[in-house]
Design a protein around this motif. Structure first.
Motif, PDB file in Angstrom:
ATOM      1  N   TYR A   3       8.284  10.638   3.083  1.00  0.00           N
ATOM      2  CA  TYR A   3       7.322  10.339   2.031  1.00  0.00           C
ATOM      3  C   TYR A   3       7.691   8.907   1.630  1.00  0.00           C
ATOM      4  O   TYR A   3       8.206   8.663   0.800  1.00  0.00           O
ATOM      5  N   GLY A   4       7.163   7.981   2.448  1.00  0.00           N
ATOM      6  CA  GLY A   4       7.387   6.447   2.321  1.00  0.00           C
ATOM      7  C   GLY A   4       8.377   6.026   3.364  1.00  0.00           C
ATOM      8  O   GLY A   4       8.442   4.715   3.648  1.00  0.00           O
ATOM      9  N   GLY A   5       8.774   6.566   4.114  1.00  0.00           N
ATOM     10  CA  GLY A   5       9.717   6.108   5.330  1.00  0.00           C
ATOM     11  C   GLY A   5      11.054   5.437   4.929  1.00  0.00           C
ATOM     12  O   GLY A   5      11.628   5.601   3.753  1.00  0.00           O
ATOM     13  N   ALA A  13       1.026   5.329   3.782  1.00  0.00           N
ATOM     14  CA  ALA A  13       0.740   4.228   4.400  1.00  0.00           C
ATOM     15  C   ALA A  13       1.632   3.134   4.246  1.00  0.00           C
ATOM     16  O   ALA A  13       1.118   2.006   4.549  1.00  0.00           O
ATOM     17  N   ARG A  14       2.673   3.504   3.738  1.00  0.00           N
ATOM     18  CA  ARG A  14       3.635   2.258   3.320  1.00  0.00           C
ATOM     19  C   ARG A  14       4.242   1.220   4.390  1.00  0.00           C
ATOM     20  O   ARG A  14       4.272   0.387   4.423  1.00  0.00           O
ATOM     21  N   LEU A  15       4.276   2.039   5.705  1.00  0.00           N
ATOM     22  CA  LEU A  15       4.637   1.366   7.055  1.00  0.00           C
ATOM     23  C   LEU A  15       3.773   1.529   7.971  1.00  0.00           C
ATOM     24  O   LEU A  15       4.127   1.513   9.179  1.00  0.00           O
ATOM     25  N   SER A  16       2.512   1.430   7.406  1.00  0.00           N
ATOM     26  CA  SER A  16       1.395   1.694   8.344  1.00  0.00           C
ATOM     27  C   SER A  16       0.919   0.651   9.144  1.00  0.00           C
ATOM     28  O   SER A  16       0.047   0.578  10.008  1.00  0.00           O
ATOM     29  N   GLY A  17       1.517  -0.744   8.931  1.00  0.00           N
ATOM     30  CA  GLY A  17       0.866  -1.724   9.413  1.00  0.00           C
ATOM     31  C   GLY A  17      -0.337  -2.369   8.644  1.00  0.00           C
ATOM     32  O   GLY A  17      -0.635  -3.444   8.681  1.00  0.00           O
ATOM     33  N   ARG A  18      -0.734  -1.716   7.589  1.00  0.00           N
ATOM     34  CA  ARG A  18      -1.709  -1.956   6.579  1.00  0.00           C
ATOM     35  C   ARG A  18      -1.219  -2.864   5.522  1.00  0.00           C
ATOM     36  O   ARG A  18      -0.252  -2.626   4.721  1.00  0.00           O
ATOM     37  N   ARG A  28       7.507 -12.986 -12.238  1.00  0.00           N
ATOM     38  CA  ARG A  28       7.053 -12.619 -13.629  1.00  0.00           C
ATOM     39  C   ARG A  28       7.866 -11.828 -14.200  1.00  0.00           C
ATOM     40  O   ARG A  28       7.968 -11.594 -15.615  1.00  0.00           O
ATOM     41  N   LEU A  29       8.476 -10.911 -13.760  1.00  0.00           N
ATOM     42  CA  LEU A  29       9.344  -9.602 -14.106  1.00  0.00           C
ATOM     43  C   LEU A  29      10.709  -9.507 -13.953  1.00  0.00           C
ATOM     44  O   LEU A  29      11.658  -9.515 -14.593  1.00  0.00           O
ATOM     45  N   PHE A  30      10.806  -9.382 -12.561  1.00  0.00           N
ATOM     46  CA  PHE A  30      12.286  -8.966 -12.169  1.00  0.00           C
ATOM     47  C   PHE A  30      13.408  -9.806 -12.244  1.00  0.00           C
ATOM     48  O   PHE A  30      14.458  -9.628 -13.005  1.00  0.00           O
ATOM     49  N   ARG A  31      13.095 -11.190 -11.899  1.00  0.00           N
ATOM     50  CA  ARG A  31      14.121 -12.215 -12.046  1.00  0.00           C
ATOM     51  C   ARG A  31      14.086 -12.685 -13.445  1.00  0.00           C
ATOM     52  O   ARG A  31      15.412 -12.695 -13.871  1.00  0.00           O
ATOM     53  N   PRO A  32      13.388 -12.794 -14.288  1.00  0.00           N
ATOM     54  CA  PRO A  32      13.245 -13.065 -15.920  1.00  0.00           C
ATOM     55  C   PRO A  32      14.023 -11.841 -16.557  1.00  0.00           C
ATOM     56  O   PRO A  32      14.777 -12.040 -17.425  1.00  0.00           O
ATOM     57  N   LEU A  33      13.915 -10.632 -16.310  1.00  0.00           N
ATOM     58  CA  LEU A  33      14.625  -9.592 -16.869  1.00  0.00           C
ATOM     59  C   LEU A  33      15.791  -9.289 -16.172  1.00  0.00           C
ATOM     60  O   LEU A  33      16.536  -8.281 -16.604  1.00  0.00           O
ATOM     61  N   GLY A  34      16.442  -9.814 -15.134  1.00  0.00           N
ATOM     62  CA  GLY A  34      17.488  -9.372 -14.462  1.00  0.00           C
ATOM     63  C   GLY A  34      17.337  -8.125 -13.797  1.00  0.00           C
ATOM     64  O   GLY A  34      18.671  -7.365 -13.550  1.00  0.00           O
ATOM     65  N   MET A  35      16.426  -7.655 -13.372  1.00  0.00           N
ATOM     66  CA  MET A  35      16.281  -6.374 -12.608  1.00  0.00           C
ATOM     67  C   MET A  35      16.623  -6.688 -11.088  1.00  0.00           C
ATOM     68  O   MET A  35      15.635  -6.699 -10.336  1.00  0.00           O
ATOM     69  N   SER A  36      17.680  -7.095 -10.858  1.00  0.00           N
ATOM     70  CA  SER A  36      18.342  -7.450  -9.473  1.00  0.00           C
ATOM     71  C   SER A  36      18.205  -6.515  -8.264  1.00  0.00           C
ATOM     72  O   SER A  36      18.307  -6.965  -7.321  1.00  0.00           O
ATOM     73  N   ASP A  37      18.028  -5.286  -8.817  1.00  0.00           N
ATOM     74  CA  ASP A  37      18.098  -4.119  -7.582  1.00  0.00           C
ATOM     75  C   ASP A  37      16.784  -3.316  -7.588  1.00  0.00           C
ATOM     76  O   ASP A  37      16.787  -2.489  -6.949  1.00  0.00           O
ATOM     77  N   THR A  38      15.771  -4.124  -8.252  1.00  0.00           N
ATOM     78  CA  THR A  38      14.440  -3.344  -8.019  1.00  0.00           C
ATOM     79  C   THR A  38      13.475  -4.213  -6.933  1.00  0.00           C
ATOM     80  O   THR A  38      13.439  -5.480  -7.213  1.00  0.00           O
ATOM     81  N   ASP A  39      13.034  -3.580  -5.971  1.00  0.00           N
ATOM     82  CA  ASP A  39      12.253  -4.444  -5.026  1.00  0.00           C
ATOM     83  C   ASP A  39      11.619  -2.975  -4.158  1.00  0.00           C
ATOM     84  O   ASP A  39      11.821  -1.798  -4.249  1.00  0.00           O
ATOM     85  N   TYR A  40      10.774  -3.498  -3.391  1.00  0.00           N
ATOM     86  CA  TYR A  40       9.867  -2.547  -2.392  1.00  0.00           C
ATOM     87  C   TYR A  40      10.753  -2.276  -1.131  1.00  0.00           C
ATOM     88  O   TYR A  40      10.368  -1.473  -0.437  1.00  0.00           O
ATOM     89  N   HIS A  41      11.879  -2.808  -0.978  1.00  0.00           N
ATOM     90  CA  HIS A  41      12.778  -2.360  -0.052  1.00  0.00           C
ATOM     91  C   HIS A  41      14.112  -2.614  -0.479  1.00  0.00           C
ATOM     92  O   HIS A  41      14.440  -3.299  -1.352  1.00  0.00           O
ATOM     93  N   PRO A  45       7.988  -3.423   3.193  1.00  0.00           N
ATOM     94  CA  PRO A  45       7.025  -2.662   3.446  1.00  0.00           C
ATOM     95  C   PRO A  45       5.631  -3.417   4.033  1.00  0.00           C
ATOM     96  O   PRO A  45       5.658  -4.481   3.749  1.00  0.00           O
ATOM     97  N   ASP A  46       4.840  -2.811   4.903  1.00  0.00           N
ATOM     98  CA  ASP A  46       3.538  -3.408   5.049  1.00  0.00           C
ATOM     99  C   ASP A  46       2.488  -3.428   3.966  1.00  0.00           C
ATOM    100  O   ASP A  46       1.951  -4.432   3.556  1.00  0.00           O
ATOM    101  N   LEU A  47       2.642  -2.272   3.328  1.00  0.00           N
ATOM    102  CA  LEU A  47       1.908  -1.998   2.069  1.00  0.00           C
ATOM    103  C   LEU A  47       2.674  -2.083   0.972  1.00  0.00           C
ATOM    104  O   LEU A  47       3.579  -1.348   0.650  1.00  0.00           O
ATOM    105  N   VAL A  48       2.423  -3.213   0.135  1.00  0.00           N
ATOM    106  CA  VAL A  48       3.075  -3.256  -1.163  1.00  0.00           C
ATOM    107  C   VAL A  48       2.122  -2.796  -2.409  1.00  0.00           C
ATOM    108  O   VAL A  48       1.139  -3.446  -2.820  1.00  0.00           O
ATOM    109  N   ALA A  49       2.410  -1.419  -2.450  1.00  0.00           N
ATOM    110  CA  ALA A  49       1.344  -0.837  -3.426  1.00  0.00           C
ATOM    111  C   ALA A  49       1.626  -1.093  -5.031  1.00  0.00           C
ATOM    112  O   ALA A  49       2.815  -1.283  -5.502  1.00  0.00           O
ATOM    113  N   GLY A  50       0.776  -0.870  -5.763  1.00  0.00           N
ATOM    114  CA  GLY A  50       0.776  -0.970  -7.108  1.00  0.00           C
ATOM    115  C   GLY A  50       1.311   0.378  -8.005  1.00  0.00           C
ATOM    116  O   GLY A  50       1.551   0.294  -9.241  1.00  0.00           O
TER     117      GLY A  50
END
Length: 427
Positions: A276-278, A181-186, A236-249, A284-289
């Motif tokens: 599987y996730g498109g 449902a990642r790109l479902s509009g939900r 809270r996590l990615f910028r403080p840790l320098g995880m510059s290549d991690t995101d939902y897209h 994405p529309d759905l930012v899942a945990g």
């Protein structure tokens, strides 16, 4: 095309390149590991590519805060002959869950809730849940707590986990699948509200069952923080840790680094798939945990090292040592891990329990490994896996992009674990 390809191996003895490897590098010997024995890993792992079991593989070992082994083998894209690289971006799928577990502890430390609060205190749609039984639906007697969500003991499930086919069918009919449902509009709020309208598979706090619960936690964080979940993670996590290549897209300037996702066919071949996730080329529309993040191994190595460090990295404290101890501790006890319960799953890895978002080794002998009690581990649906060992101050990782993870990948993870521990000479 020859899938064996070249092998790019770094049993790290090169110049310190933290940007490339996620952590500072060091010689294996300086961390108590034999370089000669560590060099055994890459050839053993390469057999899985030679035999056509996986299209590619990246492996990492870090100890005492330093990367000591990093190898890349095979293709990020077989069709174009694009080799896997150190900065390749992988779809993490369920390796999103440990990140959400940490984010939940961050929100807990900010004073928003207690771990044993009912989730309905914050998401009222969960106040009156129904429960599936063989005789029909009844009212659930117990509330779902935040701790239940963190440990998969909330009574929720996944559409692709068919222990109770009647419930799986309801999930499928409603398209309740945080990956599909990642790109479902939900939105996340929509998704979690729809989830709350479906029956539970078990009474809360009575059974372990892999589930959508981490998307409920992500929605909880949105409600208590007033931020979207993805922005909360960045802040809270990615910028403080320098995880510059991690995101939902994956933005356009990084698309060339995104590995192709392959599906295994009946004849053993690999076929590229977006099923599987498109498309990861737009937010994405759905930012899942529980799934949906993409990132590099170097980024995830920083996250893992933060956990090993008791919640801090490079002067940035993400969570307290006390919260990390709770997150890494077995939360289940024997009632979830040893005796199967009717019609529902239990946590079935031998010699292990479950912490927040990941498994925890509770008995090394029963687990059949040569690791340590207290190891924390998890993996993702597209053949990614990691573990951390607080006793040995060690991190191991193995990443590919083949879905769903075949049995060979479980063998590969176990072999990677074995080959890492045989190289340790000193504590």
């Amino acid at each position: 095309m020859d899938r064996t390809s070249r092998v790019d191996v770094s049993t790290v003895s090169m110049a310190n390149d933290q940007a490339k490897y996620g952590l500072p590098t060091a010689t294996p010997e300086s961390t108590g590991i034999s370089a000669e024995r560590l060099a055994r890993i890459a050839p053993v792992m390469h057999r899985y590519i030679e035999q056509g079991q996986i299209p590619s593989l990246l492996t990492v070992v870090a100890r005492h805060g330093h990367t000591v082994h990093y190898s890349v083998q095979g293709h990020a894209d077989v069709e174009s002959d694009q080799q896997l690289r150190f900065d390749t971006i992988f779809r993490l799928y369920s390796m999103t869950k440990p990140i959400t577990a940490v984010a939940t502890m961050v929100a807990y430390e900010e004073g928003h809730f207690f771990l044993d609060d009912p989730i309905a205190d914050y998401l009222p749609e969960f106040r009156a849940m129904t429960l599936w039984t063989p005789e029909g639906l009844v009212d659930a007697r117990k509330p779902i707590t935040i701790r239940n969500l963190l440990t998969h003991t909330a009574g929720l499930t996944y559409s692709m986990v068919p222990d109770v086919p009647a419930i799986s069918k309801l999930y499928e009919d409603a398209n309740i699948n945080e990956v599909l449902a990642r790109l479902s509009g939900r939105t996340l709020a929509d998704h979690v509200h729809m989830l709350s309208e479906l029956p539970l598979i078990a009474e809360p706090n009575t059974a372990w069952h892999y589930s959508e619960s981490f998307s409920v936690l992500a929605r909880l964080i949105e409600v208590v923080s007033g931020q979207s979940y993805d922005e909360y993670l960045r802040a809270r996590l990615f910028r403080p840790l320098g995880m510059s290549d991690t995101d939902y897209h994956v933005p356009p300037d990084k698309q060339h680094r995104l590995a192709t996702l392959y599906a295994r066919q009946s004849d053993g071949s690999f076929t590229p798939t977006l099923s599987y996730g498109g498309d990861y080329g737009r937010p994405p529309d759905l930012v899942a945990g529980g799934a949906g993040l993409a990132g590099t191994a170097g980024d995830y190595l920083k996250f893992a090292q933060m956990l090993l460090n008791g919640g801090a990295l490079n002067g940035e404290r993400i969570v307290s040592p006390s919260s990390v101890r709770v997150l890494l501790a077995n939360q289940l006890g024997t009632k979830f891990g040893s005796t199967p319960l009717p019609s529902v799953g239990t946590f079935s890895f031998r010699g292990t329990g479950f912490g927040f978002g990941g498994g925890v080794v509770t008995d090394v002998i029963a687990s059949g490994t040569t690791g340590s009690k207290g190891e924390y581990f998890w993996g993702g649906w597209a053949s990614t896996a990691f573990w951390i060992d607080p006793v040995q101050n060690l991190i191991g990782m193995a990443f590919s992009q083949l879905i769903p993870s075949p049995g060979e990948v479980l063998s590969l993870r176990a072999r990677m674990h074995q080959m890492t521990y045989q190289a340790i000479e000193q504590g």
